[in-house]
Design a protein around this motif. Structure first.
Motif, PDB file in Angstrom:
ATOM      1  N   ASP A  29      25.647 -50.930 -34.112  1.00 36.65           N
ATOM      2  CA  ASP A  29      25.962 -52.359 -34.122  1.00 36.65           C
ATOM      3  C   ASP A  29      26.756 -52.741 -32.880  1.00 36.65           C
ATOM      4  O   ASP A  29      26.934 -53.906 -32.581  1.00 36.65           O
ATOM      5  CB  ASP A  29      26.807 -52.696 -35.354  1.00 36.65           C
ATOM      6  CG  ASP A  29      25.936 -52.876 -36.577  1.00 36.65           C
ATOM      7  OD1 ASP A  29      24.697 -52.884 -36.408  1.00 36.65           O
ATOM      8  OD2 ASP A  29      26.487 -53.004 -37.684  1.00 36.65           O
ATOM      9  N   CYS A 168      18.777 -59.701 -30.338  1.00 37.15           N
ATOM     10  CA  CYS A 168      19.078 -58.644 -31.290  1.00 37.15           C
ATOM     11  C   CYS A 168      20.591 -58.506 -31.498  1.00 37.15           C
ATOM     12  O   CYS A 168      21.065 -58.351 -32.629  1.00 37.15           O
ATOM     13  CB  CYS A 168      18.470 -57.355 -30.769  1.00 37.15           C
ATOM     14  SG  CYS A 168      18.493 -56.041 -31.955  1.00 37.15           S
ATOM     15  N   SER A 171      22.266 -61.162 -33.691  1.00 39.65           N
ATOM     16  CA  SER A 171      22.151 -60.966 -35.134  1.00 39.65           C
ATOM     17  C   SER A 171      23.124 -59.903 -35.644  1.00 39.65           C
ATOM     18  O   SER A 171      23.435 -59.846 -36.824  1.00 39.65           O
ATOM     19  CB  SER A 171      20.714 -60.575 -35.480  1.00 39.65           C
ATOM     20  OG  SER A 171      20.456 -59.278 -34.996  1.00 39.65           O
ATOM     21  N   LYS A 172      23.613 -59.074 -34.720  1.00 36.78           N
ATOM     22  CA  LYS A 172      24.520 -58.001 -35.143  1.00 36.78           C
ATOM     23  C   LYS A 172      25.983 -58.399 -35.021  1.00 36.78           C
ATOM     24  O   LYS A 172      26.836 -57.864 -35.726  1.00 36.78           O
ATOM     25  CB  LYS A 172      24.312 -56.767 -34.269  1.00 36.78           C
ATOM     26  CG  LYS A 172      23.036 -56.003 -34.497  1.00 36.78           C
ATOM     27  CD  LYS A 172      22.964 -54.887 -33.455  1.00 36.78           C
ATOM     28  CE  LYS A 172      21.735 -54.027 -33.612  1.00 36.78           C
ATOM     29  NZ  LYS A 172      21.679 -53.040 -32.524  1.00 36.78           N
ATOM     30  N   GLU A 193      27.858 -58.458 -42.039  1.00 31.97           N
ATOM     31  CA  GLU A 193      28.223 -57.368 -42.931  1.00 31.97           C
ATOM     32  C   GLU A 193      29.616 -57.622 -43.479  1.00 31.97           C
ATOM     33  O   GLU A 193      30.478 -58.126 -42.794  1.00 31.97           O
ATOM     34  CB  GLU A 193      28.220 -56.047 -42.176  1.00 31.97           C
ATOM     35  CG  GLU A 193      26.850 -55.433 -42.112  1.00 31.97           C
ATOM     36  CD  GLU A 193      26.884 -54.157 -41.301  1.00 31.97           C
ATOM     37  OE1 GLU A 193      27.618 -53.240 -41.696  1.00 31.97           O
ATOM     38  OE2 GLU A 193      26.194 -54.100 -40.285  1.00 31.97           O
ATOM     39  N   ASN A 247      31.522 -47.582 -34.708  1.00 31.23           N
ATOM     40  CA  ASN A 247      32.096 -48.885 -34.965  1.00 31.23           C
ATOM     41  C   ASN A 247      33.615 -48.821 -35.038  1.00 31.23           C
ATOM     42  O   ASN A 247      34.322 -49.646 -34.497  1.00 31.23           O
ATOM     43  CB  ASN A 247      31.574 -49.341 -36.340  1.00 31.23           C
ATOM     44  CG  ASN A 247      31.285 -50.805 -36.313  1.00 31.23           C
ATOM     45  OD1 ASN A 247      31.865 -51.515 -35.506  1.00 31.23           O
ATOM     46  ND2 ASN A 247      30.379 -51.243 -37.160  1.00 31.23           N
TER      47      ASN A 247
END
Lengths: 307, 302
Positions: A29, A168, A171-172, A193, A247
């Motif tokens: 991500d 892309c 969207s993350k 998330e 992350n």
């Protein structure tokens, strides 16, 4: 992929193709990176600004060039999105600059380097080549701006790839947390998330990154990053798990920082004072050096005359 | 000995592979890149003088080098001459220990055709692979290097379609794309062994550089061109289970009058050589390297 175009016997090509494959099977991500279709030695990437810092929510594009001797020689990086930490369109060499005390080694990869790059964002540049030191507010507004559009750069082919990566990443990466919600950028990501949301809710403006950077000198950060990257595969191959480890890496230490809210109150006036003090000192040193130089060159001239 | 090494083999075997070179010049802003280029220019200049691997030379050529030099060294070379016949030099680019080891080992296999030794080392190589995996290295970062070494190992064994001659082995050892990869393979193996047995190596490393095991591996083992010390030799010898003899040629002299040349045998710890089990008696190394401060070459016994 243009695999048939390349000499697969060439070790560099073999290695790079493996990295592409690995990158695709373990997406993160925090970053995204792909080679150009016509040249696998030339990659585009985007990294996500580390959370809990003024770069949070930012999407920063850049270009990676891999040398023919890869992985014996390090890749070179440059950023294309204005970010307030690294100059754009200028090579930042992660291996031998101030950024990294150690030499590049073949056990590192594009992934390692990208993770390191993210971790370096909130650190103090200490005058390293290719670095700039913008104020936090400026960096924050650049982070917001970075989402609006991908940078324009290179050929049509490359631009297509950049735009694709940008979509892309949008969207993350959840948008920059704002004190005034009115400024919130329009492209709200659909699939936020839960865990990410929690971390971005804490506070609108977090100097956490800076505080962390001040506490730890660059080498230590570098060390930690490299270690973390090498530990990542330990968690087994499944993608999501690896992604989560990575992350966590750049935002490490956020928990202690939250316990010290007073760190947040940083007066810009202080910054300015230090800046002026530094400028004054620099001038004084220059004058001294100049004087000394004049003196020594005077002596030199005398000697020259003598002989 | 059976093959004549004098055959025309120059450095022109450089990688014949074609790679689209990325255009590096388009960026005006240099800096680090400059420094790196300067570094590699200095290295290249140094490298021109000697190929990765030289020809076999009689020991007299070593003596010639010190003709007008230290008497002790000349005396020692004379002593060396009683046991050793020839020397093969390697390039002094910081990888000389690994390059010497590589050629010496592969040459030994080529000449002895010792299938059981090959099987044994392959098992050790497998073990090294597992070590690296368990230390968290991503497979793709080391597997090319492993594959290339195993390929060389298979090709020095005769009787298969990949078999190579002694001359071809020399050519390959002078080819950067082979030699550097094998060197890197050894560096991975060495680093893995040191990290795996960190408690054992820690005091030695502290004595050398005052660095942690982790730092030492990162700064002095894995990067190309970093010179090897007894820590590296011990680790490589242990990991691969290959004993190594190092003969020291330096100015040190013993006061007792007689000049002697010191050597040290690095015998793999927990050596599981079938012949060595039981008796910890002499495992005589088939690899002998000559150490002069800062450099390793290959020595050939009589």
């Amino acid at each position: 992929m243009a695999e048939d175009k390349y000499n697969l016997k060439n070790p560099a090509v073999k290695r790079i193709l493996q990295e592409v494959k690995e990158m695709q099977s373990n997406p993160s991500d925090d970053f995204m990176s792909l080679p150009l279709e016509e040249n696998i030695f030339d990659w585009q990437f985007a990294i996500r600004g580390p959370s809990e810092t003024e770069f949070e929510g930012g999407i920063y594009h850049g270009r990676i060039q891999l040398p023919a001797e890869y992985p014996f020689k390090p890749p070179s990086f440059m950023l294309l999105t204005p970010n307030g930490r690294f100059e754009t369109q200028t090579k930042i060499c992660l291996s031998i600059s101030n950024h990294h005390p150690e030499h590049w080694q073949p056990s590192w990869s594009v992934r390692t380097a990208l993770v390191a790059l993210i971790a370096f964002m909130p650190t103090n540049p200490n005058g390293a080549l290719g670095s700039v030191e913008y104020k936090k507010e400026e960096r924050r507004s650049l982070a917001i701006k970075s989402r609006a559009a991908a940078p324009r750069y290179g050929t049509v082919e490359r631009q297509k790839l950049i735009d694709e990566i940008h979509e892309c990443m949008l969207s993350k990466v959840p948008p920059v947390p704002q004190l005034s919600p009115s400024q919130d950028s329009k492209e709200h990501p659909s699939n936020r998330e839960g865990e990410v949301q929690v971390s971005s809710q804490h506070d609108g403006a977090t100097p956490a990154g800076e505080a962390a950077a001040e506490g730890s000198p660059n080498p230590a950060v570098g060390d930690r990053i490299v270690e973390e990257v090498q530990e990542a595969p330990l968690n087994g191959n499944p993608g999501p798990e690896v992604a989560r480890t990575l992350n966590a890496a750049p935002s490490g230490g956020s928990s202690q920082l939250l316990q010290r809210p007073e760190m947040k109150v940083q007066k810009p006036a202080d910054d300015r004072l230090f800046t002026w003090a530094a400028v004054g000192l620099t001038i004084a040193i220059m004058v001294l050096l100049f004087k000394k130089f004049m003196k020594s060159s005077g002596h030199g001239a005398v000697f020259m005359d003598g002989s | 000995m059976q093959n004549q090494d004098g055959v025309q083999v120059d450095g022109e075997v450089e990688s014949a592979t074609s790679v689209p070179t990325p255009e590096f010049d388009e960026w005006a802003n240099f800096g680090d890149q400059d420094i790196m280029q300067q570094h590699s220019a200095i290295r290249a200049e140094e490298a021109e003088k000697i190929p990765f691997l030289g020809d076999k030379e009689p020991l007299s050529s070593l003596a010639a080098e010190y003709q007008s030099g230290s008497a002790i060294l000349l005396e020692k070379i004379k002593v060396l001459g009683e046991q050793y016949a020839a020397i093969r030099r390697t390039r002094g680019d910081g990888n000389c220990f690994f390059r010497s080891f590589m050629f010496s080992y592969l040459e030994h296999i080529l000449e002895s055709q010792d299938q059981s030794e090959v099987d044994r080392i392959k098992a050790n190589v497998e073990q090294c692979r597992k070590t690296l995996q368990s230390l968290g290295y991503a497979d793709f970062t080391f597997e090319d290097f492993f594959a290339l070494f195993l390929e060389q190992l298979d090709s020095v064994l005769q009787g298969n379609e990949a078999s190579i001659s002694h001359d071809e082995l020399i050519l390959r050892s002078r080819d950067q794309s082979v030699s550097d990869y094998v060197v890197m393979f050894f560096r991975f193996v060495t680093s893995g062994e040191i990290r795996k047995r960190a408690e054992f190596f820690e005091p030695f490393i502290l004595g050398l550089t005052n660095a942690t095991v982790e730092q030492f591996c990162k700064s002095s083992v894995e990067p190309m061109g970093e010179e090897s010390d007894h820590v590296h030799i011990t680790a490589l010898s242990d990991a691969l289970g290959v004993p190594i003899r190092v003969v020291y040629l330096d100015r040190s002299s013993c006061d007792t009058g007689g000049v002697s040349v010191n050597h040290h045998d690095f015998v793999p710890a927990g050596s599981d050589l079938p012949n060595a089990s039981g008796c910890s008696e002499k495992v005589s190394p088939f690899i002998t390297l000559l150490y002069r401060p800062g450099h390793y070459d290959i020595l050939y016994p009589k």
